[in-house]
Design a protein around this motif. Structure first.
Motif, short mmCIF file in Angstrom:
data_model
loop_
_atom_site.label_atom_id
_atom_site.label_comp_id
_atom_site.label_asym_id
_atom_site.label_seq_id
_atom_site.Cartn_x
_atom_site.Cartn_y
_atom_site.Cartn_z
N PRO A 66 47.08 23.55 29.72
CA PRO A 66 46.08 22.95 28.83
C PRO A 66 46.74 22.20 27.69
CG PRO A 66 46.23 25.31 28.45
CD PRO A 66 47.08 25.02 29.64
N ARG A 97 47.48 20.97 24.04
CA ARG A 97 47.41 21.58 22.72
C ARG A 97 47.40 20.49 21.67
NH1 ARG A 97 51.36 26.90 22.66
NH2 ARG A 97 50.63 27.84 24.60
N TRP A 148 37.20 25.41 15.39
CA TRP A 148 37.33 26.51 16.33
C TRP A 148 37.85 27.78 15.65
CZ3 TRP A 148 35.35 27.07 20.98
CH2 TRP A 148 35.79 28.13 21.78
N SER A 205 51.42 34.90 25.54
CA SER A 205 50.46 34.21 24.69
C SER A 205 49.52 35.25 24.10
CB SER A 205 49.65 33.16 25.47
OG SER A 205 48.75 33.78 26.36
N GLN A 218 46.30 35.13 24.18
CA GLN A 218 45.22 35.36 25.14
C GLN A 218 45.62 36.41 26.17
OE1 GLN A 218 44.81 31.23 26.41
NE2 GLN A 218 42.85 31.07 25.37
N TYR A 233 44.94 29.82 12.01
CA TYR A 233 43.86 28.84 11.88
C TYR A 233 43.40 28.62 10.44
CZ TYR A 233 42.84 27.89 16.81
OH TYR A 233 42.90 27.44 18.10
N ALA A 254 39.91 35.54 25.56
CA ALA A 254 39.70 34.18 26.06
C ALA A 254 39.35 33.21 24.93
CB ALA A 254 38.59 34.18 27.11
N LEU A 255 38.78 33.73 23.83
CA LEU A 255 38.43 32.87 22.70
C LEU A 255 39.66 32.44 21.90
CD1 LEU A 255 35.27 34.70 21.30
CD2 LEU A 255 35.31 32.56 22.57
N ARG A 270 42.12 30.53 21.51
CA ARG A 270 42.76 29.29 21.94
C ARG A 270 44.04 29.06 21.14
NH1 ARG A 270 39.11 24.16 21.14
NH2 ARG A 270 37.89 25.23 22.76
N ILE A 327 47.06 27.37 19.14
CA ILE A 327 47.13 26.23 18.24
C ILE A 327 48.60 25.92 17.95
CG2 ILE A 327 46.94 27.71 16.20
CD1 ILE A 327 45.54 25.42 14.76
#
Length: 486
Positions: free
Chosen positions: A4, A6, A17, A83, A85, A137, A192-193, A195, A197
């Motif tokens: 995915p 980034r 997010w 990770s 996740q 974040y 799963a949330l 994500r 960064i």
């Protein structure tokens, strides 16, 4: 599958997010810390079914808390190498498996392994990576984000305590553990949330790499041949950096503070294990006993927010250390009065008072740690401080259970916990008083007249210039002034 994309951020977005990350961390604290607190509701059922005493049953809660604290660094390692996740999803699977296997338990040793070790390991893999993601974040609103995320522990306790009691009455303790196992599986959704960064500072190369990238191509071969020697030379530097990072371990202030943390952690843990059984022993109904835990969780949130806001005011900003001592000491006093409270109307004010000041000193632990070691070493010091909670969390509930079995009442167990927390507050008070006396003594020495010894940065001793100037002025007055050569 393709990796995915980034998005590269120059600084934390402080929103977007990130609020989903806060929501995910909020749910993680519900599924970990709130569920751990609600395990004590099963203790009466475990004692009746397995015909065991308090001391043997209390080891379940102790093992869960201890494994969660001890293995928290493992969660950081997994999230850093794989990770965040993957780490949280793996922890959710382990915790859910532990709770589901506990519903088929045939002995307390089975529960030690499944509900204690396996579930605690799963919680450890989830807890620290979720908290770290919030800091990724948020920067400007970091305090608000952490406040919302960490409030899941109290809110979860308020909601889950009566729900768990209702599940036990409807489906027995086995069915309740099975349903809790399915509920904890939501940790995979929380993972799963998370994500990932990528910040601009993550791509900055250290100076050694930048200088090596500018070397000519002809020098690459000698460098590669000498790389094993360079690695051996860098190992002492790594040890020096670790020594510099944890230099505060040798400071007297931190040693006293760490010792007080051990006594404080010993006192605060048993209440969450024995409040419900004690309430039942004095004639309180099951629903009312579970409601006491709910009230404790809600007021804990109020203490976190309001006491933190109050100590940020100008009038109390310089007295946070004293406020911390005040909160810990009052919780100890609440313990001393608990054996005299033997009805639901009397236990309600106790739950409110203890819950409020419990949330108060938990909020001030990082602040007091920063005052002791400074902000530079705050991250490492907090890791040591929270690690110190593990051993008291492990031994205090079984010791309290042994006292209950030996004496036939909860009085000795509660008094020991109360005196432990009061001793923690008194120890820090004496340390603070001695430090102030030394500071005032040094200040009085500085105010004394006469030449003073000063230490220059190179280690040599220099006398005060003021004293020499005064002496020269006195000489000029006696000789009638300076003489000039024409």
């Amino acid at each position: 599958m393709a990796a995915p994309k980034r998005t590269l951020y120059i600084s934390p977005p402080d929103g977007g997010w990130g609020w989903m990350i806060v929501a995910g961390c909020f749910l993680v604290t519900i599924c970990t810390r709130a569920v751990t607190r609600c395990i004590s509701i099963f203790f009466v059922e475990f004692q009746t079914y397995f015909a065991q005493d308090y001391a043997q049953t209390a080891w379940i809660h102790s093992i869960v808390d201890c494994v969660t604290m001890l293995c928290a660094p493992l969660g950081s390692v997994v999230s850093n190498h794989l990770s965040c996740q993957v780490g949280i999803m793996l922890g959710g699977l382990l915790a859910s498996t532990g709770l589901i296997l506990s519903s088929f338990a045939t002995s307390l040793k089975h529960l030690y392994l499944t509900l204690g070790v396996l579930t605690g390991l799963g919680f450890a893999l989830c807890y620290s990576p979720a908290i770290a993601m919030v800091g990724k974040y948020f920067n400007k609103r970091r305090a608000l984000a952490y406040g919302i995320a960490m409030s899941g522990s109290g809110i979860g306790t308020f909601i889950l305590a009566p729900v768990v009691q209702l599940l036990i009455e409807q489906f027995s303790w086995r069915g309740a553990l099975l349903i809790l196992g399915g509920f904890v599986l939501n940790l995979c959704v929380c993972g799963a949330l998370m994500r990932p960064i990528t910040l601009k500072e993550d791509h900055k190369k250290p100076p050694e790499q930048d200088s090596s990238s500018k070397t000519p191509k002809g020098d690459l071969l000698p460098l590669s041949l000498c790389s094993p020697l360079l690695e051996e030379c860098t190992q002492p530097c790594l040890c020096c950096s670790l020594k510099q990072e944890y230099h505060f371990l040798l400071k007297a202030d931190f040693v006293v503070f760490a010792t007080s943390i051990l006594f404080m952690a010993y006192g605060c843990s048993p209440l969450f294990v024995y409040l419900v059984p004690y309430a039942l022993s004095v004639g309180v109904s099951h629903q009312q006993a579970a409601f006491l835990m709910s009230i404790l969780g809600v007021i804990n949130i109020v203490g976190n927010v309001t006491f933190g806001w109050l100590t940020d005011r100008r009038c109390l900003k310089n007295s946070r250390y004293i406020c911390y001592l005040f909160a810990v000491g009052l919780d100890g006093l609440c313990y001393l009065f608990l054996p005299m409270l033997q009805s639901f109307p009397l236990l309600m004010p106790f739950s409110c008072t203890f819950g409020y000041f419990d949330g108060a000193y938990v909020t001030l632990i990082p602040v007091v740690t920063a005052e002791v070691v400074g902000t530079t070493s705050l991250s490492s010091a907090l890791g040591v401080v929270y690690f110190l909670h593990a051993v008291p969390y492990l031994v205090s509930p079984p010791i309290a259970g042994w006292l209950v079995d030996t004496t036939g009442s909860y009085t000795a167990a509660f008094l020991l916990c109360g005196f432990s927390m009061i001793f923690s507050s008194i120890l820090l008070s004496f340390a603070r008083l001695i430090k102030k006396m030394k500071t005032s003594h040094l200040q009085s020495l500085d105010k004394e007249p006469g030449p003073k010894l000063q230490l220059w940065p190179n280690g040599t001793v220099a006398y005060s210039v003021a004293g020499e100037v005064d002496q020269k002025d006195g000489d000029l007055m006696t000789t009638g002034g300076p003489s000039y050569n024409t």
